[in-house]
Every structure is written in structure tokens, then in C-alpha cells.
Design a protein around this motif. Structure first.
Motif, PDB file in Angstrom:
ATOM      1  N   LYS A  11       0.827  -1.209   0.000  1.00 35.90           N
ATOM      2  CA  LYS A  11       0.000   0.000   0.000  1.00 35.90           C
ATOM      3  C   LYS A  11       0.862   1.260   0.000  1.00 35.90           C
ATOM      4  CE  LYS A  11      -0.632   0.360   5.028  1.00 35.90           C
ATOM      5  NZ  LYS A  11       0.082  -0.710   5.713  1.00 35.90           N
ATOM      6  N   THR A  16       6.577   2.428   4.351  1.00 37.32           N
ATOM      7  CA  THR A  16       7.429   2.258   3.163  1.00 37.32           C
ATOM      8  C   THR A  16       7.324   3.482   2.258  1.00 37.32           C
ATOM      9  OG1 THR A  16       6.891  -0.105   3.312  1.00 37.32           O
ATOM     10  CG2 THR A  16       8.002   0.634   1.317  1.00 37.32           C
ATOM     11  N   SER A  83       9.170  -5.959   5.613  1.00 34.10           N
ATOM     12  CA  SER A  83       9.172  -7.395   5.904  1.00 34.10           C
ATOM     13  C   SER A  83       7.750  -7.897   6.048  1.00 34.10           C
ATOM     14  CB  SER A  83       9.935  -7.659   7.209  1.00 34.10           C
ATOM     15  OG  SER A  83       9.768  -9.007   7.605  1.00 34.10           O
ATOM     16  N   ARG A 126      11.159  -3.156   8.893  1.00 34.75           N
ATOM     17  CA  ARG A 126      10.342  -4.132   9.597  1.00 34.75           C
ATOM     18  C   ARG A 126       9.902  -3.538  10.923  1.00 34.75           C
ATOM     19  NH1 ARG A 126      13.761  -8.383  13.083  1.00 34.75           N
ATOM     20  NH2 ARG A 126      11.615  -9.041  13.424  1.00 34.75           N
ATOM     21  N   GLU A 133      16.152 -10.064   9.269  1.00 32.38           N
ATOM     22  CA  GLU A 133      15.097 -10.080   8.243  1.00 32.38           C
ATOM     23  C   GLU A 133      15.373  -9.043   7.165  1.00 32.38           C
ATOM     24  OE1 GLU A 133      11.115  -9.678   9.783  1.00 32.38           O
ATOM     25  OE2 GLU A 133      11.475 -11.206  11.299  1.00 32.38           O
TER      26      GLU A 133
HETATM   27  C1  LIG Z   1       1.365  -9.487   6.371  1.00 29.66           C
HETATM   28  C2  LIG Z   1       2.396  -8.803   7.217  1.00 29.66           C
HETATM   29  C3  LIG Z   1       3.454  -9.531   7.700  1.00 29.66           C
HETATM   30  C4  LIG Z   1       4.443  -8.919   8.482  1.00 29.66           C
HETATM   31  N1  LIG Z   1       5.493  -9.662   8.926  1.00 29.66           N
HETATM   32  C5  LIG Z   1       6.482  -9.061   9.644  1.00 29.66           C
HETATM   33  C6  LIG Z   1       7.613  -9.803  10.081  1.00 29.66           C
HETATM   34  O1  LIG Z   1       7.735 -10.991   9.832  1.00 29.66           O
HETATM   35  N2  LIG Z   1       8.561  -9.155  10.787  1.00 29.66           N
HETATM   36  C7  LIG Z   1       8.486  -7.830  11.111  1.00 29.66           C
HETATM   37  O2  LIG Z   1       9.375  -7.287  11.740  1.00 29.66           O
HETATM   38  N3  LIG Z   1       7.416  -7.083  10.692  1.00 29.66           N
HETATM   39  C8  LIG Z   1       6.425  -7.672   9.970  1.00 29.66           C
HETATM   40  N4  LIG Z   1       5.352  -6.939   9.533  1.00 29.66           N
HETATM   41  C9  LIG Z   1       5.318  -5.512   9.849  1.00 29.66           C
HETATM   42  C10 LIG Z   1       5.761  -4.668   8.658  1.00 29.66           C
HETATM   43  O3  LIG Z   1       7.048  -4.994   8.183  1.00 29.66           O
HETATM   44  C11 LIG Z   1       5.747  -3.188   9.067  1.00 29.66           C
HETATM   45  O4  LIG Z   1       4.524  -2.871   9.677  1.00 29.66           O
HETATM   46  C12 LIG Z   1       5.964  -2.271   7.880  1.00 29.66           C
HETATM   47  O5  LIG Z   1       5.955  -0.948   8.351  1.00 29.66           O
HETATM   48  C13 LIG Z   1       4.849  -2.420   6.836  1.00 29.66           C
HETATM   49  O6  LIG Z   1       5.063  -1.523   5.786  1.00 29.66           O
HETATM   50  P1  LIG Z   1       3.936  -0.442   5.399  1.00 29.66           P
HETATM   51  O7  LIG Z   1       3.749   0.404   6.643  1.00 29.66           O
HETATM   52  O8  LIG Z   1       4.502   0.328   4.256  1.00 29.66           O
HETATM   53  O9  LIG Z   1       2.697  -1.216   5.031  1.00 29.66           O
HETATM   54  C14 LIG Z   1       4.351  -7.538   8.781  1.00 29.66           C
HETATM   55  C15 LIG Z   1       3.261  -6.798   8.273  1.00 29.66           C
HETATM   56  C16 LIG Z   1       2.301  -7.418   7.506  1.00 29.66           C
HETATM   57  C17 LIG Z   1       1.159  -6.604   6.941  1.00 29.66           C
END
Ligand SMILES: Cc1cc2nc3c(=O)[nH]c(=O)nc-3n(C[C@H](O)[C@H](O)[C@H](O)COP(=O)(O)O)c2cc1C
Length: 158
Positions: A11, A16, A83, A126, A133
Motif C-alpha cells: 500500500k 514504506t 518485511s 520491519r 530479516e
Molecule cells: C502481512 C504482514 C506480515 C508482516 N510480517 C512481519 C515480520 O515478519 N517481521 C516484522 O518485523 N514485521 C512484519 N510486519 C510488519 C511490517 O514490516 C511493518 O509494519 C511495515 O511498516 C509495513 O510496511 P507499510 O507500513 O509500508 O505497510 C508484517 C506486516 C504485515 C502486513
């Protein structure tokens, strides 16, 4: 110079995108740039048909080709991937798989390849703290660069 910022997440309303917009705002004025979000593109997953090895093109017609046009127009790429389950988000993996047409493993003599001389900067992020990771995600981006004839200029994780 053209810089393409690729949000490899799902998104354009999350961390990100914010990281990429912050980097975009730091560019000097005569650089043209755009930010795109893979999760908001219509890119179907690779069916594994291998017809791109026979024909040099993909059998699917979706936004992949226009995305590759944008990538090819840029001299600098900045890819940021969050991640998801300790790995790259699914849509990013779908994109990488669809690059089988363009990568250096495609044996077709006239398969489309990117122009040489591109540099890519890789960002990973992450929610958790340990860097492992993010290092894995940056490794995935580096692997993609290696097969796409793109130099990895540097990386950073959050
Ligand atoms: C489906 C999903 C799986 C995720 N798995 C991990 C993970 O394994 N380890 C981690 O540190 N964060 C994990 N996260 C958190 C995301 O890396 C973090 O919230 C990141 O900011 C998401 O990017 P966005 O804010 O641009 O959507 C996960 C988030 C989602 C939605």
C-alpha cells in the motif's frame, strides 16, 4: 536524470511510502522522479509456463510491461520493501518472478533486457528490531539486481 522510487509493499499509505517520499524530497530540483507502489499495480503471478524462454516475451498482458518501461526510463532505482513474514511482500516476489523475461537467464536471443548503467539503492524495513530479516530482504533485492544487470549502489534498513 530520472529516479524511480519503487514501494515494494502492498500500500501507498504506510511507512514504506513515507521513507520513499522523504528520500524523494531530498533530491535536487533538476532530477525527475516518481514513486510507484507495486501493491497497487495489476501484475499477475508467473504461471511458470516458460514461454518467455521460447518467445522472448510474456504471454500475460497486464501492467508489467508499462512498469518495465518506467524502470527502463530511470537511471537510478530506489526499492523499499517491508518485511512480511520475514521476507519480501508477495507482490514484490510476483514482480521478481515476472522479470524472467528480462533477466540474464532468459536464453531467447531477442528477449527484452534493461538498458545498462542503472544503479539501485535498496531499503528494507520491519516492525521488529533484529536486522536479520532486513538483511535477507536486501539480499533478495541484490540478487534481482545481479540478474537484471543493475549495480547495487547501497542499502539501508529501518
Ligand atoms: C502481512 C504482514 C506480515 C508482516 N510480517 C512481519 C515480520 O515478519 N517481521 C516484522 O518485523 N514485521 C512484519 N510486519 C510488519 C511490517 O514490516 C511493518 O509494519 C511495515 O511498516 C509495513 O510496511 P507499510 O507500513 O509500508 O505497510 C508484517 C506486516 C504485515 C502486513
Amino acid at each position: 536524470m530520472q529516479v524511480l522510487f519503487i514501494n515494494a509493499g502492498a500500500k501507498s499509505s504506510g511507512a514504506t511510502q513515507q521513507i520513499l517520499l522523504t528520500a524523494q524530497n531530498a533530491l535536487v530540483p533538476d532530477v525527475t522522479s516518481q514513486v510507484i507502489c507495486l501493491g497497487e499495480r495489476n501484475i499477475g503471478f508467473c504461471k511458470g509456463c516458460m514461454s518467455c524462454y521460447e518467445t522472448g516475451t510474456c504471454a500475460q498482458r497486464d501492467e508489467m510491461e508499462s512498469l518495465m518501461d518506467a524502470i527502463d526510463a530511470a537511471q537510478v532505482l530506489v526499492i523499499a520493501a517491508p518485511s512480511y513474514w520475514a521476507d519480501v511482500p508477495g507482490q514484490f516476489k510476483v514482480f521478481i518472478d515476472r522479470c524472467t523475461v528480462y533477466g540474464d537467464t532468459n536464453p531467447h536471443p531477442s528477449h527484452r533486457a534493461l538498458r545498462s548503467g542503472k544503479v539501485c539503492y535498496a531499503f528494507a524495513l520491519r516492525a521488529g528490531k533484529r536486522p536479520m530479516e532486513c538483511e535477507h530482504i536486501i539480499g533478495t533485492i541484490a540478487y534481482w539486481c545481479g540478474h537484471m544487470n543493475i549495480q547495487l549502489g547501497g542499502s539501508m534498513y529501518f
